[in-house]
Design an enzyme around this catalytic site. Structure first.
Site, mmCIF file in Angstrom:
data_model
loop_
_atom_site.group_PDB
_atom_site.id
_atom_site.type_symbol
_atom_site.label_atom_id
_atom_site.label_comp_id
_atom_site.label_asym_id
_atom_site.label_seq_id
_atom_site.Cartn_x
_atom_site.Cartn_y
_atom_site.Cartn_z
ATOM 1 N N HIS A 152 37.810 27.442 47.807
ATOM 2 C CA HIS A 152 37.428 28.197 46.629
ATOM 3 C C HIS A 152 35.922 28.565 46.847
ATOM 4 C CE1 HIS A 152 39.373 29.600 42.609
ATOM 5 N NE2 HIS A 152 38.179 30.223 42.940
ATOM 6 N N ALA A 177 42.543 35.242 45.790
ATOM 7 C CA ALA A 177 42.536 35.531 44.389
ATOM 8 C C ALA A 177 42.904 34.257 43.610
ATOM 9 C CB ALA A 177 43.941 36.629 44.338
ATOM 10 N N ARG A 178 44.171 33.757 43.701
ATOM 11 C CA ARG A 178 44.474 32.364 42.852
ATOM 12 C C ARG A 178 45.632 31.786 43.678
ATOM 13 N NH1 ARG A 178 40.343 32.615 40.952
ATOM 14 N NH2 ARG A 178 39.577 32.251 38.843
ATOM 15 N N PHE A 181 44.342 46.452 43.393
ATOM 16 C CA PHE A 181 43.315 47.443 43.892
ATOM 17 C C PHE A 181 42.261 47.441 42.664
ATOM 18 C CE2 PHE A 181 42.234 51.655 45.937
ATOM 19 C CZ PHE A 181 41.880 50.930 47.105
ATOM 20 N N GLU A 212 45.483 22.716 43.840
ATOM 21 C CA GLU A 212 43.670 23.016 44.120
ATOM 22 C C GLU A 212 43.134 21.859 43.609
ATOM 23 O OE1 GLU A 212 40.722 26.246 43.444
ATOM 24 O OE2 GLU A 212 42.456 27.373 44.591
#
Ligand code: NAP
Ligand code: GLV
Length: 327
Positions: A285, A236-237, A153, A266
């Site tokens: 991405h 995010a990742r 958050f 990736e």
């Protein structure tokens, strides 16, 4: 001063570097330089303007001893060994804030697209498969009124929460620390421990950085806690999720869908099992990829680099204070 930019970036950034009077070398290829290519290309450079595709570690820094600053054109910095940089007196900078809203917008694009089969349905039209109005075709999940679970958050997680109020959602979040009551009230968000958040959410969206603690934060155990009609969104990742466990959950229909802007690995090969799973949208991405935001990221990355090389405090550095406390 010589600076190396590891790919073509928006001109706003290059102009900042040129105005500073630097010799600017831009890697011309459409793909990132390999490690060997980067070592050759950055020989004698004073600064690097990198992307998240470059791994900056102790070995690279030792091979490029003239480097004084590394400025990443990204907010995430899991590609950089910050400790190794600090130990060698190398300033590290990133580009937070300027991409927050654009990334939150894209998170919502994935939420809505997965919930309502947008890509699959549009593909069917392009393939000439729209025969009639179908009472049972492409049935999705409602987003309005659903429970949105936000993991991490921070800047982007909170920007995602702000957008949820228009959908009259229940918003729950988890983080290392509960936010003060005024932030919770303003965002109409309630703190829950991760397991409870996973069990109660219809949509789980990930916004933690990739760190040793968050690597595979969402694995088989966590996916099993989720509702069978829930979906997982990751901007995010990729490595925050255990890819094999996600493939198994989607294949066995223990999870309703996934929207992934980031994957592990990736890029994702076209024959990867994830792409054979039902109701998965994978994008390459691109969550921060708006014209204005990429220009701002390039400009901030360049301003960071110029300041660091002048020996001035960069607008957004990760280790400037630590380096200067050391004297
Ligand atoms: P941020 O403001 O630092 O937010 C990350 C939040 O995650 C922070 O509140 C942080 O808490 C929390 N966190 C860290 N470790 C945690 C853990 N183990 N468990 C629970 N919460 C944890 O960063 P941001 O600007 O929102 O960006 C978040 C990430 O999004 C970036 O790191 C990047 O990897 C990714 N990103 C991706 C794209 C894309 O193109 N797909 C674009 C932008 C960003 P603390 O403050 O206590 O550390
Ligand atoms: C993009 O992924 C970023 O971290 O800025």
């Amino acid at each position: 001063m010589r600076v190396v930019v590891t790919r073509r970036i928006p001109e706003t950034g290059i102009e900042v570097l040129r105005r500073a009077g630097y010799e600017v070398r831009i890697w011309p290829g459409p793909l990132p330089p390999t490690r060997e290519e980067l070592l050759q290309f950055a020989k004698d450079a004073d600064g690097l303007l990198t992307l998240l595709t470059e791994r900056i570690d102790a070995k690279l820094l030792d091979a490029l001893p003239s480097i004084k600053a590394v400025s990443n054109m990204a907010v995430g910095f899991d590609n950089i060994d910050v400790e190794a940089c600090t130990a060698r007196g190398v300033v590290v900078c990133i580009t937070p804030d300027v991409l927050t809203e654009t990334t939150a917008d894209f998170t919502w694009a994935l939420i809505l697209a997965v919930a309502r089969h947008v890509c699959e349905a549009a593909d069917a039209v392009h393939r000439g498969q729209w025969r009639t109005w179908e009472p049972l075709g492409f049935l999705g999940q409602d987003v309005a009124g659903a429970t949105l679970g936000i993991v991490g958050f921070g800047r982007i997680g909170q920007a995602v929460a702000r957008r949820a109020s228009g959908f009259r959602m229940r918003v729950v979040y988890t983080d290392r620390e509960q936010r003060p009551p005024e932030i919770e009230q303003q965002l109409r968000a309630t703190f829950l421990p991760l397991d409870q958040l996973l069990a109660e959410s219809d949509i789980v969206t990930l916004h933690v950085p990739l760190t040793p603690e968050t690597r595979k934060l969402i694995g088989a155990r966590e996916l099993a806690l989720m509702k069978p009609n829930a979906m997982l969104i990751n901007t995010a990742r990729g490595a925050v999720v255990d890819t094999d466990a996600l493939v198994a959950a989607l294949r066995d229909r223990r999870l309703w869908g996934a929207g992934l802007d980031v994957t592990d690995p990736e890029p994702l090969p076209a024959d990867h099992p994830l792409l054979q799973c039902p109701n998965v949208i994978v994008t390459p991405h691109i969550a921060s990829a708006s014209e204005v935001t990429r220009a701002r990221m390039a400009q901030l990355a360049a301003e960071n680099l110029v300041a660091a090389l002048r020996g001035e405090r960069p607008p957004r550095s990760l280790n400037w204070d630590e380096l200067h406390r050391k004297g």
